[in-house]
Design a protein around this motif. Structure first.
Motif, mmCIF file in Angstrom:
data_model
loop_
_atom_site.group_PDB
_atom_site.id
_atom_site.type_symbol
_atom_site.label_atom_id
_atom_site.label_comp_id
_atom_site.label_asym_id
_atom_site.label_seq_id
_atom_site.Cartn_x
_atom_site.Cartn_y
_atom_site.Cartn_z
ATOM 1 N N TYR A 21 -4.641 -7.515 2.431
ATOM 2 C CA TYR A 21 -5.712 -7.999 1.557
ATOM 3 C C TYR A 21 -5.221 -8.195 0.132
ATOM 4 C CZ TYR A 21 -8.694 -6.557 5.461
ATOM 5 O OH TYR A 21 -9.265 -6.410 6.692
ATOM 6 N N LEU A 22 -4.301 -7.359 -0.304
ATOM 7 C CA LEU A 22 -3.730 -7.549 -1.640
ATOM 8 C C LEU A 22 -3.008 -8.892 -1.731
ATOM 9 C CD1 LEU A 22 -2.304 -3.980 -2.414
ATOM 10 C CD2 LEU A 22 -4.379 -5.032 -3.345
ATOM 11 N N GLY A 23 -2.390 -9.307 -0.616
ATOM 12 C CA GLY A 23 -1.717 -10.596 -0.609
ATOM 13 C C GLY A 23 -2.655 -11.764 -0.803
ATOM 14 N N LEU A 24 -3.937 -11.560 -0.480
ATOM 15 C CA LEU A 24 -4.928 -12.630 -0.624
ATOM 16 C C LEU A 24 -5.402 -12.790 -2.071
ATOM 17 C CD1 LEU A 24 -7.121 -11.884 2.530
ATOM 18 C CD2 LEU A 24 -5.392 -13.681 2.277
ATOM 19 N N ILE A 25 -5.130 -11.788 -2.897
ATOM 20 C CA ILE A 25 -5.587 -11.846 -4.296
ATOM 21 C C ILE A 25 -4.405 -11.746 -5.256
ATOM 22 C CG2 ILE A 25 -7.902 -10.976 -3.823
ATOM 23 C CD1 ILE A 25 -6.869 -8.209 -4.858
ATOM 24 N N ALA A 26 -3.299 -12.359 -4.869
ATOM 25 C CA ALA A 26 -2.062 -12.246 -5.648
ATOM 26 C C ALA A 26 -2.235 -12.665 -7.099
ATOM 27 C CB ALA A 26 -0.961 -13.075 -4.985
ATOM 28 N N ASP A 27 -3.112 -13.623 -7.372
ATOM 29 C CA ASP A 27 -3.302 -14.107 -8.739
ATOM 30 C C ASP A 27 -3.874 -13.049 -9.668
ATOM 31 O OD1 ASP A 27 -2.360 -16.523 -7.887
ATOM 32 O OD2 ASP A 27 -4.312 -17.511 -7.788
ATOM 33 N N PHE A 28 -4.521 -12.030 -9.104
ATOM 34 C CA PHE A 28 -5.140 -10.988 -9.936
ATOM 35 C C PHE A 28 -4.214 -9.799 -10.180
ATOM 36 C CE2 PHE A 28 -8.780 -13.211 -8.140
ATOM 37 C CZ PHE A 28 -9.665 -13.273 -9.205
ATOM 38 N N LEU A 29 -3.062 -9.757 -9.534
ATOM 39 C CA LEU A 29 -2.238 -8.554 -9.552
ATOM 40 C C LEU A 29 -1.319 -8.389 -10.771
ATOM 41 C CD1 LEU A 29 -1.208 -8.318 -5.781
ATOM 42 C CD2 LEU A 29 -3.253 -7.434 -6.935
ATOM 43 N N PRO A 30 -0.804 -9.452 -11.369
ATOM 44 C CA PRO A 30 0.120 -9.261 -12.487
ATOM 45 C C PRO A 30 -0.475 -8.408 -13.609
ATOM 46 C CG PRO A 30 0.203 -11.528 -11.744
ATOM 47 C CD PRO A 30 -0.949 -10.884 -11.020
ATOM 48 N N GLY A 31 0.322 -7.472 -14.082
ATOM 49 C CA GLY A 31 -0.110 -6.612 -15.183
ATOM 50 C C GLY A 31 -0.926 -5.414 -14.765
ATOM 51 N N LYS A 32 -1.191 -5.262 -13.463
ATOM 52 C CA LYS A 32 -1.978 -4.140 -12.968
ATOM 53 C C LYS A 32 -1.071 -3.128 -12.271
ATOM 54 C CE LYS A 32 -5.700 -6.883 -13.531
ATOM 55 N NZ LYS A 32 -6.767 -6.680 -14.533
ATOM 56 N N LYS A 33 -1.538 -1.902 -12.189
ATOM 57 C CA LYS A 33 -0.904 -0.931 -11.303
ATOM 58 C C LYS A 33 -1.451 -1.195 -9.903
ATOM 59 C CE LYS A 33 -0.267 4.004 -10.374
ATOM 60 N NZ LYS A 33 -0.502 5.401 -10.852
ATOM 61 N N ILE A 34 -0.562 -1.340 -8.921
ATOM 62 C CA ILE A 34 -0.973 -1.693 -7.571
ATOM 63 C C ILE A 34 -0.681 -0.525 -6.628
ATOM 64 C CG2 ILE A 34 -0.721 -3.342 -5.692
ATOM 65 C CD1 ILE A 34 -1.782 -4.492 -8.367
ATOM 66 N N ILE A 35 -1.679 -0.154 -5.848
ATOM 67 C CA ILE A 35 -1.505 0.868 -4.812
ATOM 68 C C ILE A 35 -1.877 0.224 -3.485
ATOM 69 C CG2 ILE A 35 -2.233 3.118 -3.930
ATOM 70 C CD1 ILE A 35 -2.932 3.900 -6.800
ATOM 71 N N GLY A 36 -0.870 -0.056 -2.670
ATOM 72 C CA GLY A 36 -1.104 -0.691 -1.383
ATOM 73 C C GLY A 36 -0.630 0.191 -0.243
ATOM 74 N N THR A 37 -1.361 0.176 0.858
ATOM 75 C CA THR A 37 -0.953 0.922 2.044
ATOM 76 C C THR A 37 -1.182 0.059 3.270
ATOM 77 O OG1 THR A 37 -3.126 1.927 2.475
ATOM 78 C CG2 THR A 37 -1.665 3.107 0.961
ATOM 79 N N GLY A 38 -0.652 0.522 4.391
ATOM 80 C CA GLY A 38 -0.796 -0.210 5.635
ATOM 81 C C GLY A 38 -2.062 0.151 6.384
ATOM 82 N N MET A 39 -2.200 -0.416 7.561
ATOM 83 C CA MET A 39 -3.327 -0.142 8.441
ATOM 84 C C MET A 39 -3.355 1.348 8.812
ATOM 85 S SD MET A 39 -5.895 -1.595 9.993
ATOM 86 C CE MET A 39 -5.575 -3.340 10.199
ATOM 87 N N THR A 40 -4.546 1.892 8.968
ATOM 88 C CA THR A 40 -4.834 3.292 9.329
ATOM 89 C C THR A 40 -4.568 4.279 8.196
ATOM 90 O OG1 THR A 40 -2.698 3.995 10.287
ATOM 91 C CG2 THR A 40 -4.220 2.766 11.727
ATOM 92 N N GLN A 41 -4.260 3.792 7.001
ATOM 93 C CA GLN A 41 -4.025 4.686 5.859
ATOM 94 C C GLN A 41 -5.160 4.581 4.838
ATOM 95 O OE1 GLN A 41 0.140 3.050 5.286
ATOM 96 N NE2 GLN A 41 0.593 5.232 5.074
ATOM 97 N N GLU A 42 -6.373 4.327 5.343
ATOM 98 C CA GLU A 42 -7.520 4.106 4.466
ATOM 99 C C GLU A 42 -7.841 5.329 3.613
ATOM 100 O OE1 GLU A 42 -7.903 1.327 7.965
ATOM 101 O OE2 GLU A 42 -7.461 3.466 7.701
ATOM 102 N N ILE A 43 -7.788 6.508 4.210
ATOM 103 C CA ILE A 43 -8.130 7.727 3.455
ATOM 104 C C ILE A 43 -7.145 7.931 2.311
ATOM 105 C CG2 ILE A 43 -8.332 10.238 3.562
ATOM 106 C CD1 ILE A 43 -9.371 9.954 6.409
ATOM 107 N N ASP A 44 -5.861 7.735 2.587
ATOM 108 C CA ASP A 44 -4.838 7.940 1.562
ATOM 109 C C ASP A 44 -5.048 7.023 0.368
ATOM 110 O OD1 ASP A 44 -3.657 9.855 3.134
ATOM 111 O OD2 ASP A 44 -2.123 8.514 3.951
ATOM 112 N N ARG A 45 -5.298 5.739 0.628
ATOM 113 C CA ARG A 45 -5.425 4.824 -0.502
ATOM 114 C C ARG A 45 -6.737 5.030 -1.252
ATOM 115 N NH1 ARG A 45 -5.454 0.814 3.700
ATOM 116 N NH2 ARG A 45 -7.452 -0.230 3.979
#
Length: 229
Positions: A21-45
Protein backbone atom coordinates in the motif's frame (compact mmCIF):
# COMPACT_ATOMS: atom_id res chain seq x y z
CA UNK A 1 -8.43 8.83 -2.48
CA UNK A 2 -10.43 11.65 -0.93
CA UNK A 3 -8.96 15.14 -0.55
CA UNK A 4 -9.20 14.79 3.22
CA UNK A 5 -7.06 11.63 3.07
CA UNK A 6 -4.53 13.34 0.82
CA UNK A 7 -4.36 16.29 3.23
CA UNK A 8 -3.77 13.93 6.16
CA UNK A 9 -0.90 12.24 4.34
CA UNK A 10 0.63 15.59 3.41
CA UNK A 11 0.48 16.76 7.02
CA UNK A 12 1.91 13.56 8.52
CA UNK A 13 5.46 13.36 9.79
CA UNK A 14 5.37 9.55 9.87
CA UNK A 15 3.55 7.25 7.44
CA UNK A 16 2.94 3.65 8.44
CA UNK A 17 1.55 0.86 6.28
CA UNK A 18 1.73 -2.45 4.50
CA UNK A 19 4.59 -2.25 1.99
CA UNK A 20 2.31 -2.86 -1.01
CA UNK A 21 0.00 0.00 0.00
CA UNK A 22 2.90 2.35 0.62
CA UNK A 23 3.93 1.75 -2.98
CA UNK A 24 0.57 3.12 -4.09
CA UNK A 25 1.20 6.47 -2.40
CA UNK A 26 4.84 6.97 -3.36
CA UNK A 27 4.28 10.66 -4.14
CA UNK A 28 3.48 11.36 -0.48
CA UNK A 29 6.52 9.61 1.01
CA UNK A 30 9.49 11.95 0.39
CA UNK A 31 10.56 13.77 3.53
CA UNK A 32 8.58 11.49 5.85
CA UNK A 33 9.66 8.78 8.25
CA UNK A 34 8.33 5.55 6.74
CA UNK A 35 7.45 2.40 8.69
CA UNK A 36 6.51 -0.44 6.38
CA UNK A 37 5.90 -4.11 7.12
CA UNK A 38 4.76 -7.17 5.24
CA UNK A 39 1.55 -9.16 5.33
CA UNK A 40 0.49 -10.57 8.75
CA UNK A 41 2.55 -7.94 10.62
CA UNK A 42 -0.41 -5.62 11.25
CA UNK A 43 -0.02 -5.54 15.04
CA UNK A 44 3.67 -4.66 14.82
CA UNK A 45 3.19 -1.73 12.47
CA UNK A 46 0.14 -0.36 14.29
CA UNK A 47 1.96 -0.61 17.62
CA UNK A 48 4.88 1.29 16.09
CA UNK A 49 2.45 3.94 14.83
CA UNK A 50 0.88 4.35 18.29
CA UNK A 51 4.31 4.73 19.89
CA UNK A 52 5.31 7.37 17.32
CA UNK A 53 2.10 9.28 18.06
CA UNK A 54 2.67 9.01 21.82
CA UNK A 55 6.05 10.60 21.24
CA UNK A 56 4.26 13.64 19.81
CA UNK A 57 4.56 13.01 16.09
CA UNK A 58 1.76 13.30 13.52
CA UNK A 59 1.30 9.79 12.18
CA UNK A 60 -0.74 8.46 9.27
CA UNK A 61 -1.57 4.75 9.26
CA UNK A 62 -2.44 3.75 5.70
CA UNK A 63 -5.09 1.24 4.68
CA UNK A 64 -6.28 0.65 1.13
CA UNK A 65 -9.87 1.73 0.53
CA UNK A 66 -11.54 2.73 3.79
CA UNK A 67 -9.60 2.19 7.07
CA UNK A 68 -12.81 1.18 8.84
CA UNK A 69 -13.67 -1.60 6.35
CA UNK A 70 -11.21 -4.48 6.79
CA UNK A 71 -8.60 -1.80 7.51
CA UNK A 72 -6.44 -0.72 10.43
CA UNK A 73 -8.81 1.65 12.26
CA UNK A 74 -10.06 -0.98 14.70
CA UNK A 75 -6.62 -2.35 15.53
CA UNK A 76 -5.20 1.14 16.12
CA UNK A 77 -8.04 1.98 18.52
CA UNK A 78 -7.64 -1.32 20.38
CA UNK A 79 -3.94 -0.65 20.88
CA UNK A 80 -4.45 2.99 21.93
CA UNK A 81 -7.04 2.04 24.55
CA UNK A 82 -4.57 -0.30 26.24
CA UNK A 83 -2.82 2.81 27.59
CA UNK A 84 -4.03 5.08 30.43
CA UNK A 85 -6.23 7.92 29.13
CA UNK A 86 -3.57 10.53 29.88
CA UNK A 87 -1.14 8.81 27.49
CA UNK A 88 -3.53 8.06 24.66
CA UNK A 89 -2.87 10.01 21.44
CA UNK A 90 -5.80 11.52 19.56
CA UNK A 91 -6.97 9.22 16.76
CA UNK A 92 -8.71 10.77 13.76
CA UNK A 93 -10.17 8.16 11.41
CA UNK A 94 -10.31 9.53 7.87
CA UNK A 95 -12.93 7.74 5.75
CA UNK A 96 -11.80 6.59 2.35
CA UNK A 97 -13.32 5.18 -0.80
CA UNK A 98 -14.08 1.53 -0.12
CA UNK A 99 -13.52 -1.21 -2.67
CA UNK A 100 -17.22 -2.04 -2.57
CA UNK A 101 -18.10 1.57 -3.41
CA UNK A 102 -15.50 1.90 -6.15
CA UNK A 103 -16.32 -1.47 -7.72
CA UNK A 104 -20.08 -0.90 -7.58
CA UNK A 105 -19.73 2.42 -9.41
CA UNK A 106 -17.72 0.78 -12.18
CA UNK A 107 -20.25 -2.02 -12.58
CA UNK A 108 -23.31 0.24 -12.61
CA UNK A 109 -25.70 0.02 -9.67
CA UNK A 110 -25.44 -3.50 -8.21
CA UNK A 111 -25.84 -2.62 -4.52
CA UNK A 112 -28.95 -0.46 -4.67
CA UNK A 113 -30.70 -2.81 -2.24
CA UNK A 114 -29.61 -4.71 0.87
CA UNK A 115 -26.19 -6.30 0.54
CA UNK A 116 -23.69 -8.31 2.57
CA UNK A 117 -19.93 -7.82 2.46
CA UNK A 118 -17.94 -10.97 3.25
CA UNK A 119 -14.19 -11.56 3.22
CA UNK A 120 -13.10 -15.02 2.08
CA UNK A 121 -9.77 -14.71 3.89
CA UNK A 122 -9.60 -17.31 6.65
CA UNK A 123 -6.44 -15.98 8.29
CA UNK A 124 -8.42 -14.36 11.12
CA UNK A 125 -11.86 -15.96 10.69
CA UNK A 126 -12.50 -19.72 10.64
CA UNK A 127 -13.62 -20.98 7.23
CA UNK A 128 -16.63 -22.67 8.83
CA UNK A 129 -17.82 -19.26 10.04
CA UNK A 130 -17.35 -17.73 6.59
CA UNK A 131 -19.32 -20.58 4.99
CA UNK A 132 -22.18 -19.99 7.42
CA UNK A 133 -22.25 -16.28 6.62
CA UNK A 134 -22.30 -16.96 2.88
CA UNK A 135 -25.12 -19.46 3.34
CA UNK A 136 -27.20 -17.00 5.36
CA UNK A 137 -26.58 -14.13 2.93
CA UNK A 138 -27.51 -16.33 -0.03
CA UNK A 139 -30.66 -17.59 1.70
CA UNK A 140 -31.65 -14.02 2.58
CA UNK A 141 -31.32 -12.93 -1.06
CA UNK A 142 -28.70 -10.31 -0.27
CA UNK A 143 -26.45 -8.97 -2.98
CA UNK A 144 -23.09 -10.41 -1.89
CA UNK A 145 -19.77 -8.59 -2.20
CA UNK A 146 -16.68 -10.73 -1.73
CA UNK A 147 -13.42 -9.23 -0.48
CA UNK A 148 -10.18 -11.27 -0.72
CA UNK A 149 -11.97 -13.73 -3.00
CA UNK A 150 -9.00 -15.84 -4.10
CA UNK A 151 -5.29 -16.16 -3.40
CA UNK A 152 -2.56 -18.51 -4.56
CA UNK A 153 -3.27 -20.59 -1.44
CA UNK A 154 -7.08 -20.30 -1.37
CA UNK A 155 -8.14 -21.50 -4.80
CA UNK A 156 -11.15 -23.65 -3.84
CA UNK A 157 -12.97 -21.30 -1.43
CA UNK A 158 -14.51 -19.22 -4.23
CA UNK A 159 -15.77 -22.42 -5.87
CA UNK A 160 -17.47 -23.45 -2.64
CA UNK A 161 -19.11 -20.03 -2.40
CA UNK A 162 -20.39 -20.40 -5.95
CA UNK A 163 -21.93 -23.78 -5.10
CA UNK A 164 -23.63 -22.38 -1.99
CA UNK A 165 -25.17 -19.43 -3.81
CA UNK A 166 -26.31 -21.64 -6.71
CA UNK A 167 -28.55 -23.48 -4.25
CA UNK A 168 -30.46 -20.25 -3.66
CA UNK A 169 -30.53 -18.36 -6.98
CA UNK A 170 -30.41 -19.01 -10.73
CA UNK A 171 -27.20 -19.81 -12.60
CA UNK A 172 -27.92 -16.77 -14.78
CA UNK A 173 -27.62 -14.37 -11.81
CA UNK A 174 -25.27 -11.52 -12.83
CA UNK A 175 -21.85 -11.42 -11.22
CA UNK A 176 -19.43 -8.50 -11.55
CA UNK A 177 -15.67 -8.79 -11.07
CA UNK A 178 -13.58 -5.66 -10.67
CA UNK A 179 -9.81 -5.93 -10.56
CA UNK A 180 -7.73 -3.08 -9.10
CA UNK A 181 -10.73 -0.74 -8.70
CA UNK A 182 -9.71 2.89 -9.31
CA UNK A 183 -6.07 1.93 -9.83
CA UNK A 184 -3.77 1.79 -12.84
CA UNK A 185 -4.55 -1.80 -13.91
CA UNK A 186 -8.32 -1.50 -13.39
CA UNK A 187 -10.52 -3.98 -15.26
CA UNK A 188 -14.23 -4.82 -15.15
CA UNK A 189 -15.86 -8.10 -16.17
CA UNK A 190 -19.54 -9.03 -16.21
CA UNK A 191 -20.31 -12.72 -15.89
CA UNK A 192 -22.92 -14.92 -14.24
CA UNK A 193 -23.14 -17.30 -11.29
CA UNK A 194 -22.58 -20.35 -13.46
CA UNK A 195 -19.36 -19.12 -15.07
CA UNK A 196 -17.74 -16.34 -13.03
CA UNK A 197 -15.02 -18.48 -11.41
CA UNK A 198 -13.56 -19.05 -14.88
CA UNK A 199 -12.54 -15.38 -14.94
CA UNK A 200 -9.31 -13.97 -13.50
CA UNK A 201 -9.85 -13.46 -9.75
CA UNK A 202 -7.18 -12.68 -7.15
CA UNK A 203 -6.61 -10.70 -3.95
CA UNK A 204 -6.89 -7.43 -5.86
CA UNK A 205 -10.35 -8.35 -7.15
CA UNK A 206 -13.76 -7.63 -5.71
CA UNK A 207 -16.67 -9.87 -6.71
CA UNK A 208 -20.29 -8.73 -6.53
CA UNK A 209 -22.97 -11.42 -6.85
CA UNK A 210 -26.42 -10.05 -7.66
CA UNK A 211 -29.63 -10.95 -5.86
CA UNK A 212 -32.66 -12.62 -7.45
CA UNK A 213 -33.76 -9.36 -9.10
CA UNK A 214 -30.38 -8.12 -10.36
CA UNK A 215 -30.09 -7.83 -14.14
CA UNK A 216 -27.74 -6.38 -16.75
CA UNK A 217 -28.48 -3.79 -19.43
CA UNK A 218 -26.06 -2.18 -21.88
CA UNK A 219 -23.11 -3.59 -20.00
CA UNK A 220 -24.32 -2.34 -16.62
CA UNK A 221 -25.30 -4.39 -13.57
CA UNK A 222 -28.47 -3.13 -11.90
CA UNK A 223 -30.24 -4.20 -8.70
CA UNK A 224 -33.67 -2.52 -8.55
CA UNK A 225 -34.45 -0.55 -5.40
CA UNK A 226 -38.17 -1.23 -5.86
CA UNK A 227 -39.49 1.93 -7.47
CA UNK A 228 -42.58 1.57 -9.66
CA UNK A 229 -41.56 2.67 -13.16
Amino acid sequence: MSKRAADALAAAEVIVGYDTYLGLIADFLPGKKIIGTGMTQEIDRCQAAVEEAMAGRRVAVVSSGDPGIYGMAGLVLELVFKYPPALQPVVDIVPGISAIGAAAALLGAPVMHDFAVISLSDLLTPWETIVKRVEMAAAGDFVIALYNPKSTRRISHIEQVREIVLRHRPATTPVGIVHHASRKDESVVLSDLENFTREHIDMFSLVIIGNSRTYTAAGRMITPRGYSL
